[in-house]
Design a protein around this motif. Structure first.
Motif, mmCIF file in Angstrom:
data_model
loop_
_atom_site.group_PDB
_atom_site.id
_atom_site.type_symbol
_atom_site.label_atom_id
_atom_site.label_comp_id
_atom_site.label_asym_id
_atom_site.label_seq_id
_atom_site.Cartn_x
_atom_site.Cartn_y
_atom_site.Cartn_z
ATOM 1 N N ASN A 60 0.856 -1.177 0.000
ATOM 2 C CA ASN A 60 0.000 0.000 0.000
ATOM 3 C C ASN A 60 0.897 1.232 0.000
ATOM 4 O OD1 ASN A 60 0.897 0.107 2.631
ATOM 5 N ND2 ASN A 60 -1.108 -0.017 3.567
ATOM 6 N N HIS A 61 0.281 2.409 0.030
ATOM 7 C CA HIS A 61 1.030 3.661 -0.017
ATOM 8 C C HIS A 61 0.483 4.628 1.029
ATOM 9 C CE1 HIS A 61 3.048 2.608 -3.769
ATOM 10 N NE2 HIS A 61 1.870 2.159 -4.199
ATOM 11 N N ARG A 62 1.268 5.625 1.357
ATOM 12 C CA ARG A 62 0.824 6.648 2.296
ATOM 13 C C ARG A 62 -0.151 7.616 1.632
ATOM 14 N NH1 ARG A 62 5.513 9.621 5.208
ATOM 15 N NH2 ARG A 62 6.226 7.503 4.938
ATOM 16 N N GLU A 63 0.153 8.055 0.387
ATOM 17 C CA GLU A 63 -0.680 9.056 -0.278
ATOM 18 C C GLU A 63 -1.112 8.671 -1.692
ATOM 19 O OE1 GLU A 63 1.254 12.849 -0.246
ATOM 20 O OE2 GLU A 63 1.507 12.837 1.928
ATOM 21 N N GLN A 64 -0.379 7.816 -2.355
ATOM 22 C CA GLN A 64 -0.597 7.575 -3.780
ATOM 23 C C GLN A 64 -1.685 6.552 -4.068
ATOM 24 O OE1 GLN A 64 2.823 7.182 -6.537
ATOM 25 N NE2 GLN A 64 1.997 5.147 -6.911
ATOM 26 N N GLU A 65 -2.662 6.956 -4.881
ATOM 27 C CA GLU A 65 -3.635 6.024 -5.433
ATOM 28 C C GLU A 65 -2.953 5.255 -6.571
ATOM 29 O OE1 GLU A 65 -7.606 8.753 -5.334
ATOM 30 O OE2 GLU A 65 -6.083 9.246 -6.800
ATOM 31 N N GLU A 66 -3.501 4.107 -6.927
ATOM 32 C CA GLU A 66 -3.030 3.391 -8.113
ATOM 33 C C GLU A 66 -4.231 3.013 -8.964
ATOM 34 O OE1 GLU A 66 1.179 1.361 -7.050
ATOM 35 O OE2 GLU A 66 -0.580 0.158 -6.612
ATOM 36 N N VAL A 67 -4.040 3.110 -10.281
ATOM 37 C CA VAL A 67 -5.070 2.712 -11.232
ATOM 38 C C VAL A 67 -4.523 1.544 -12.039
ATOM 39 C CG1 VAL A 67 -6.403 3.390 -13.262
ATOM 40 C CG2 VAL A 67 -6.069 5.012 -11.388
ATOM 41 N N TYR A 68 -5.324 0.505 -12.149
ATOM 42 C CA TYR A 68 -4.980 -0.674 -12.932
ATOM 43 C C TYR A 68 -5.924 -0.750 -14.122
ATOM 44 C CZ TYR A 68 -2.391 -1.981 -8.771
ATOM 45 O OH TYR A 68 -1.514 -1.992 -7.709
ATOM 46 N N LEU A 69 -5.365 -0.914 -15.322
ATOM 47 C CA LEU A 69 -6.136 -1.007 -16.553
ATOM 48 C C LEU A 69 -5.796 -2.317 -17.244
ATOM 49 C CD1 LEU A 69 -7.814 0.065 -18.983
ATOM 50 C CD2 LEU A 69 -5.721 1.198 -19.763
ATOM 51 N N ALA A 106 -9.488 -0.064 -12.528
ATOM 52 C CA ALA A 106 -9.870 0.055 -11.119
ATOM 53 C C ALA A 106 -8.878 0.963 -10.419
ATOM 54 C CB ALA A 106 -9.882 -1.320 -10.451
ATOM 55 N N LYS A 107 -9.405 1.844 -9.563
ATOM 56 C CA LYS A 107 -8.567 2.691 -8.722
ATOM 57 C C LYS A 107 -8.538 2.079 -7.329
ATOM 58 C CE LYS A 107 -10.065 5.998 -6.206
ATOM 59 N NZ LYS A 107 -10.601 7.198 -5.561
ATOM 60 N N VAL A 108 -7.346 2.020 -6.731
ATOM 61 C CA VAL A 108 -7.205 1.521 -5.371
ATOM 62 C C VAL A 108 -6.688 2.664 -4.505
ATOM 63 C CG1 VAL A 108 -6.110 -0.210 -3.896
ATOM 64 C CG2 VAL A 108 -6.697 -0.795 -6.253
#
Length: 96
Positions: free
Chosen positions: A46-55, A83-85
């Motif tokens: 996981n991350h402290r601030e960063q979202e991740e998008v999977y395509l 999807a955004k996590v």
């Protein structure tokens, strides 16, 4: 735990996606992975601030998401789906 899904029709070629609006993006990293069948899932993070998008560009992918190791859920992505996590959500990606 939170995630959102969106769809982009890959047959549209150079048409712009509306992922920022659909997924309500704020702070995103973007990477491209080519995974052979069965590959992936080995980096739960996981991350402290960063979202991740999977395509999913081709085939089918699966994201494992959860608040901790005991609450993991598998989210299927088909071709064209994204999807955004959220940052604090644990996640890993794999080729289903």
């Amino acid at each position: 735990m939170s995630y959102q899904k969106a769809f982009f029709d890959l047959s549209q070629g150079s048409a712009a996606s509306s992922f920022p609006e659909e997924l309500q993006l704020k702070n995103v990293g973007f990477s491209v992975y080519v995974l052979d069948p069965g590959e992936g899932y080995d980096y739960l993070h996981n991350h402290r601030e960063q979202e991740e998008v999977y395509l999913c560009i081709e085939g089918m992918a699966q994201i494992v998401v959860g608040a901790d190791d005991e609450t993991l859920e598998r989210i299927d992505l088909k071709r064209g789906e994204a999807a955004k996590v959220d940052p604090e959500t644990l996640r890993a990606i794999g080729n289903a």
